[in-house]
Design an enzyme around this catalytic site. Structure first.
Site, PDB file in Angstrom:
ATOM      1  N   TYR A  55      -3.044  -0.935 -10.281  1.00  0.00           N
ATOM      2  CA  TYR A  55      -3.796  -2.123  -9.875  1.00  0.00           C
ATOM      3  C   TYR A  55      -4.436  -1.948  -8.518  1.00  0.00           C
ATOM      4  CZ  TYR A  55      -0.193  -3.630  -6.491  1.00  0.00           C
ATOM      5  OH  TYR A  55       0.647  -3.710  -5.411  1.00  0.00           O
ATOM      6  N   ARG A 113      -9.346   4.644  -4.438  1.00  0.00           N
ATOM      7  CA  ARG A 113      -7.886   4.617  -4.561  1.00  0.00           C
ATOM      8  C   ARG A 113      -7.476   4.296  -5.998  1.00  0.00           C
ATOM      9  NH1 ARG A 113      -4.479   0.710  -0.711  1.00  0.00           N
ATOM     10  NH2 ARG A 113      -5.364  -0.853  -2.100  1.00  0.00           N
ATOM     11  N   ARG A 127       6.321   0.858 -29.311  1.00  0.00           N
ATOM     12  CA  ARG A 127       7.085   1.289 -28.142  1.00  0.00           C
ATOM     13  C   ARG A 127       7.606   2.716 -28.293  1.00  0.00           C
ATOM     14  NH1 ARG A 127      12.101   1.762 -26.037  1.00  0.00           N
ATOM     15  NH2 ARG A 127      12.294   1.349 -23.810  1.00  0.00           N
ATOM     16  N   HIS A 151       8.169   6.022 -25.200  1.00  0.00           N
ATOM     17  CA  HIS A 151       7.889   6.381 -23.805  1.00  0.00           C
ATOM     18  C   HIS A 151       6.656   7.280 -23.676  1.00  0.00           C
ATOM     19  CE1 HIS A 151      11.926   4.842 -23.424  1.00  0.00           C
ATOM     20  NE2 HIS A 151      11.926   5.006 -22.113  1.00  0.00           N
ATOM     21  N   LYS A 184      -0.711   3.172  -6.812  1.00  0.00           N
ATOM     22  CA  LYS A 184      -0.573   1.709  -6.752  1.00  0.00           C
ATOM     23  C   LYS A 184      -0.210   1.211  -8.144  1.00  0.00           C
ATOM     24  CE  LYS A 184      -2.773  -2.130  -4.237  1.00  0.00           C
ATOM     25  NZ  LYS A 184      -1.619  -2.540  -3.455  1.00  0.00           N
ATOM     26  N   GLU A 200       6.956   2.726   4.914  1.00  0.00           N
ATOM     27  CA  GLU A 200       6.024   1.586   5.036  1.00  0.00           C
ATOM     28  C   GLU A 200       6.869   0.325   4.912  1.00  0.00           C
ATOM     29  OE1 GLU A 200       3.198   1.597   1.770  1.00  0.00           O
ATOM     30  OE2 GLU A 200       4.689   2.307   0.369  1.00  0.00           O
ATOM     31  N   LEU A 238       1.831   4.036   0.290  1.00  0.00           N
ATOM     32  CA  LEU A 238       0.538   3.692  -0.295  1.00  0.00           C
ATOM     33  C   LEU A 238      -0.546   3.950   0.758  1.00  0.00           C
ATOM     34  CD1 LEU A 238      -0.693   2.297  -2.894  1.00  0.00           C
ATOM     35  CD2 LEU A 238      -1.112   0.409  -1.326  1.00  0.00           C
TER      36      LEU A 238
END
Ligand code: PDD
Length: 286
Positions: free
Chosen positions: A33, A52, A100, A102, A147, A179, A203
């Site tokens: 995101y 990014r 589903r 992985h 992110k 961070e 990040l």
């Protein structure tokens, strides 16, 4: 105006936006995101955010579903469809809907979602007083440069801060500053701003880059290097930065005053520089 969001090619009111329960974003947190601050209806540092996004998509081996031109058009569209001049545009891409398993599904269309909320920047009183932070062990994964929407570690750490009436949890890994749960962290020691380097443990913040550029352009001494926990605990100043917090001074860390316990001289220099820079960029975009 009700909140208009974008989902997979269509604009709709937020209440109408639904995704299937087998979306890998829901099942695995398999997606990435971005959050772009918008001032006076202009997205701030959009090319950097899109760069990014590409880095995050590469990090999870997901093809970018749109070109930068398409993303830019879409972001301007969502801004125009929502109320308020200052907005916070959130968008995410997940690996889409599949049975589903992985391992990655084949030929699945990614899910693209975008929304905009009013941008709430810190109140002047908070800028003037500084904020309270706690410290915590950074127990997140080793790809913090991505992110990712898998934010459980960040959510737990930020809740620990909220439980202590603090704004952020400042994180240490193996004795060094990384961070905070949703911000980057700077430290001032003996008149020098110290910034942890951009690597897989943090990040790469867009605000972090702006602060680095402003320090360099205005003769504020700055070193990008590893910062030890000891240096943080004995810092003259600590700042947290993010697209929504902008730059905030930390007044107390684990209930002990940072420096004088008030925003320090270099914060009082960088904060107006950041505000001026923002205004200048917005004037140029207008
Ligand atoms: N978070 N580090 C982490 C872990 C973050 O989540 C964020 C921002 C930052 C600062 O990045 P930037 O300056 O580009 O906003 C650093 C956003 C705002 C969020 O998740 O809402």
């Amino acid at each position: 105006m009700s909140e208009i969001v974008y989902l997979n090619g269509e604009f709709m009111p937020l209440e109408k936006a639904h995704i299937p329960v087998l979306d890998r974003g829901f099942i695995f947190g398999d997606g990435v995101y971005e959050v772009v601050p918008v001032y006076s209806r202009h997205p701030f540092r959009l090319p950097e955010h899109l760069k990014r996004l590409q880095h995050s998509l590469d990090g999870i081996r997901l093809a970018n579903p749109m070109s930068d031109t398409e993303w830019t058009r879409l972001i301007h569209d969502i801004i125009a469809r929502n109320a308020g001049d200052d907005q916070s545009v959130y968008f995410q891409v997940t690996r889409g809907v599949a049975k589903r398993d992985h391992a990655f599904p084949k030929n699945t269309k990614p899910t693209v979602f975008m929304m905009s909320n009013p941008l709430v920047t810190p109140a002047q009183a908070l800028v003037d007083s500084g904020v309270h932070c706690i410290t915590a062990t950074d127990y997140r994964w080793l790809k913090c440069d991505v992110k990712s929407v898998s934010l459980l570690g960040n959510c737990l750490l930020r809740q620990a801060a909220v439980d202590a009436d603090a704004v952020e949890a400042v994180l240490f890994r193996d004795g060094y500053l990384t961070e905070a749960s949703a911000s980057n962290v700077f430290v001032v020691k003996n008149g020098v701003v110290l910034a942890p380097p951009k690597n897989h443990l943090v990040l790469p913040g867009i605000t972090y880059d702006v602060v680095l550029e402003l320090a360099a352009a205005n003769g504020i001494p700055l070193e990008v290097r590893e910062v030890s926990e000891q240096e943080v605990r004995t810092a003259d100043e600590i700042w947290v930065t993010s697209s929504t917090k902008e730059v905030l001074a930390v007044a107390t860390l684990d209930e002990r005053p940072v420096g004088s316990g008030k925003p320090g001289p270099l914060f009082r220099k960088i904060h107006p520089l950041y505000q001026d820079f923002k205004r200048k960029v917005m004037r140029q975009a207008a």
